[in-house]
Design an enzyme around this catalytic site. Structure first.
Site, PDB file in Angstrom:
ATOM      1  N   GLY A  72       0.802  -1.218   0.000  1.00 47.63           N
ATOM      2  CA  GLY A  72       0.000   0.000   0.000  1.00 47.63           C
ATOM      3  C   GLY A  72       0.836   1.270   0.000  1.00 47.63           C
ATOM      4  N   ASN A 152      -8.261   3.852   8.397  1.00 48.45           N
ATOM      5  CA  ASN A 152      -7.669   2.715   9.103  1.00 48.45           C
ATOM      6  C   ASN A 152      -7.801   2.816  10.614  1.00 48.45           C
ATOM      7  OD1 ASN A 152      -5.812   4.848   8.105  1.00 48.45           O
ATOM      8  ND2 ASN A 152      -4.399   3.918   9.557  1.00 48.45           N
ATOM      9  N   GLN A 180      -7.822  -0.249   3.239  1.00 48.68           N
ATOM     10  CA  GLN A 180      -8.711  -0.830   4.256  1.00 48.68           C
ATOM     11  C   GLN A 180     -10.041  -1.304   3.660  1.00 48.68           C
ATOM     12  OE1 GLN A 180      -8.255  -1.507   7.524  1.00 48.68           O
ATOM     13  NE2 GLN A 180      -6.184  -0.670   7.565  1.00 48.68           N
ATOM     14  N   SER A 200      -3.468  -3.347  -0.735  1.00 51.12           N
ATOM     15  CA  SER A 200      -2.389  -4.143  -0.169  1.00 51.12           C
ATOM     16  C   SER A 200      -2.935  -5.494   0.279  1.00 51.12           C
ATOM     17  CB  SER A 200      -1.794  -3.385   1.017  1.00 51.12           C
ATOM     18  OG  SER A 200      -0.718  -4.102   1.563  1.00 51.12           O
ATOM     19  N   ALA A 201      -2.253  -6.575  -0.111  1.00 53.96           N
ATOM     20  CA  ALA A 201      -2.785  -7.924   0.119  1.00 53.96           C
ATOM     21  C   ALA A 201      -2.944  -8.276   1.601  1.00 53.96           C
ATOM     22  CB  ALA A 201      -1.881  -8.959  -0.552  1.00 53.96           C
ATOM     23  N   HIS A 202      -2.015  -7.793   2.436  1.00 53.34           N
ATOM     24  CA  HIS A 202      -2.025  -8.273   3.826  1.00 53.34           C
ATOM     25  C   HIS A 202      -3.157  -7.688   4.660  1.00 53.34           C
ATOM     26  CE1 HIS A 202      -0.081  -4.915   6.232  1.00 53.34           C
ATOM     27  NE2 HIS A 202       0.222  -4.520   5.017  1.00 53.34           N
ATOM     28  N   THR A 238      11.758  -7.839 -10.684  1.00 47.58           N
ATOM     29  CA  THR A 238      11.227  -9.183 -10.920  1.00 47.58           C
ATOM     30  C   THR A 238       9.934  -9.383 -10.145  1.00 47.58           C
ATOM     31  OG1 THR A 238      13.459 -10.016 -11.238  1.00 47.58           O
ATOM     32  CG2 THR A 238      11.761 -11.660 -10.751  1.00 47.58           C
ATOM     33  N   CYS A 326       2.588   6.711  21.293  1.00 40.09           N
ATOM     34  CA  CYS A 326       3.805   6.686  22.112  1.00 40.09           C
ATOM     35  C   CYS A 326       4.744   5.577  21.680  1.00 40.09           C
ATOM     36  CB  CYS A 326       3.464   6.481  23.585  1.00 40.09           C
ATOM     37  SG  CYS A 326       2.282   7.661  24.208  1.00 40.09           S
TER      38      CYS A 326
HETATM   39  C1  LIG Z   1      -1.858  -0.431   5.975  1.00 40.69           C
HETATM   40  C2  LIG Z   1      -2.229   0.775   5.202  1.00 40.69           C
HETATM   41  C3  LIG Z   1      -1.356   1.336   4.252  1.00 40.69           C
HETATM   42  C4  LIG Z   1       0.039   0.799   4.028  1.00 40.69           C
HETATM   43  O1  LIG Z   1       0.024  -0.457   3.398  1.00 40.69           O
HETATM   44  P1  LIG Z   1       1.326  -1.379   3.462  1.00 40.69           P
HETATM   45  O2  LIG Z   1       1.011  -2.521   2.558  1.00 40.69           O
HETATM   46  O3  LIG Z   1       1.492  -1.809   4.862  1.00 40.69           O
HETATM   47  O4  LIG Z   1       2.470  -0.563   2.941  1.00 40.69           O
HETATM   48  C5  LIG Z   1      -1.778   2.447   3.545  1.00 40.69           C
HETATM   49  N1  LIG Z   1      -2.992   2.968   3.735  1.00 40.69           N
HETATM   50  C6  LIG Z   1      -3.865   2.469   4.627  1.00 40.69           C
HETATM   51  C7  LIG Z   1      -5.215   3.087   4.772  1.00 40.69           C
HETATM   52  C8  LIG Z   1      -3.516   1.359   5.387  1.00 40.69           C
HETATM   53  O5  LIG Z   1      -4.377   0.867   6.284  1.00 40.69           O
END
Ligand SMILES: *Cc1c(COP(=O)(O)O)cnc(C)c1O
Length: 397
Positions: A72, A152, A180, A200-202, A238, A326
């Site tokens: 992301g 997020n 998100q 973002s996949a995760h 790659t 913090c």
């Molecule tokens: C987690 C997140 C990102 C960053 O994505 P990554 O794959 O961790 O670099 C960007 N924007 C939002 C809203 C996110 O929640």
């Protein structure tokens, strides 16, 4: 082993076992470089094409509008920086919001240091962008509007379709950080007039380290990562074949299960919110009551430090997150909580819990009991709370 109750799915999610299974052959069996000419590379090449089709289909986009990245953050950087460069002859003004992820905010600050002007829109008390403010911020030299699909921290979902329509009407490119939202809420890039979209996949039960940027055909944004001719010469390097395959699988499952999954999450979340609001005094819900992600709950507890709450929740095996940063080396409360108008001291007492469909009602109830116990304990040690209660007693005597 201690039971872990993982309520930090906005930070990252568990990679689904089916996703891992889909990925494994692309490490050990079909490991050829997809750009090579020999037949051994046909399988990884095909697998990437399939993932691209799946992802494009989920957005109502074309496969050749999907560009794989490493996540992301890269997608957000690319969307902003490449657009700024490509369109600077037209203008130097960008509009975004005060509640974006740091991947957008810090990239905008970088662009400001390079001579661009950025308007950071205010949001209302629920974290929603005001469309009138957006319209007023538009100038002849505005080249890009970037507004996140869903936040997020507080989970608020923006009126993306209306924002897209305003951008289109003024001939301004529209980017959305949908990290998100994608896989959690339905998105159609044409209906919402989205020109670029980050994912973002995760964040949807895929692997960490892979993302994509959707770039509508005709948008001039050039390469951000320079190198080989991969991704139609727009993103060198790659291809991460296992990651891309895993992403495709995660999207396939996320789309097929979206309705059922989000309904389940919503029921768990509503139960959590209802109990906390009813059973804990001096608490508020941050974010919009209904226009929010199905798995997001964000509270602010008066008279306590979110950090202390987190540490004590951790002792009960509960993983949450706090809006006072913090731990990340800053004493400032989250920019998102300040943008929705929370005073510093209240923003410091915030707690974000983001669920998944594997959580049980029993675990939610356990979490509520844990919160009640900890909040009471922390308040019993708080001079501010003691003082407040004393003054209340005097006032009512
Ligand atoms: C987690 C997140 C990102 C960053 O994505 P990554 O794959 O961790 O670099 C960007 N924007 C939002 C809203 C996110 O929640």
């Amino acid at each position: 082993m201690k039971q872990i109750i993982y309520l930090d799915n906005a930070a990252t999610t568990k990679t689904r076992p089916e996703v891992v299974d889909a990925m494994l052959p692309y490490f050990t069996e079909f490991y050829g470089n997809p750009s090579s000419v020999y037949d051994f590379s046909a399988e990884p090449k095909k697998a990437i094409a399939v993932a691209r089709e799946t992802i494009a289909g989920a957005l109502g986009a074309k496969a050749n509008e999907i560009y794989f990245t490493n996540g992301g953050t890269e997608s957000d950087n690319w969307a902003l920086i490449a657009t700024a460069e490509a369109y600077q002859a037209k203008g130097n003004h960008i509009i975004t919001t005060k509640i974006e992820h740091h991947a957008i905010i810090h990239t905008c600050e970088y662009l400001e240091s390079r001579g661009f002007e950025v308007t950071y829109l205010d949001v209302d008390e629920f974290g929603v962008v005001k469309l009138d403010d957006l319209k007023k911020a538009i100038r002849p030299e505005t080249i890009l509007i970037s507004v996140m699909f869903a936040n997020n921290e507080i989970g608020t979902i923006q009126p993306i379709k209306e924002i897209g329509a305003i951008a289109k009407e003024h001939g301004i490119l529209f980017h959305t950080d949908a990290v998100q939202a994608f896989g959690h809420v339905p998105i159609n890039v044409d209906e919402c007039h989205i020109d670029m979209l980050s994912s973002s996949a995760h964040k949807l039960n895929g692997p960490r380290g892979v993302g994509f940027l959707y770039i509508r055909t005709g948008v001039k944004a050039k390469a951000f990562i320079h190198g080989g001719a991969q991704e139609r010469k727009r993103r060198g390097g790659t291809e991460n074949t296992p990651g891309i395959v895993g992403f495709g699988k995660a999207v396939e499952i996320a789309m097929a299960t979206m309705k059922e999954r989000t309904e389940k999450e919503r029921a768990l979340r509503d139960h959590l919110i209802e109990r906390v609001m009813k059973e804990v005094p001096f608490v508020r819900l941050n974010g919009h009551p209904s226009k929010r992600l199905s798995n997001n709950a964000n509270f602010a507890f008066q008279f306590i430090e979110g950090e202390s709450l987190l540490i004590m929740l951790d002792m009960d095996g509960i993983c949450g997150s706090s809006g006072s940063a913090c731990t990340s080396g800053s004493l400032d409360p989250s920019h998102v909580l300040l943008a929705i108008g929370l005073p510093h001291e209240i923003a410091h007492g915030s707690l974000r819990l983001t669920l998944n469909e594997e959580i049980t009602m029993e675990q939610i109830d356990f979490t509520v009991e844990s919160i009640k116990k900890i909040v009471e304990r922390l308040r019993s040690m708080s001079p501010l709370y003691e003082d407040y209660m004393k003054r209340q007693a005097v006032a009512h005597a």
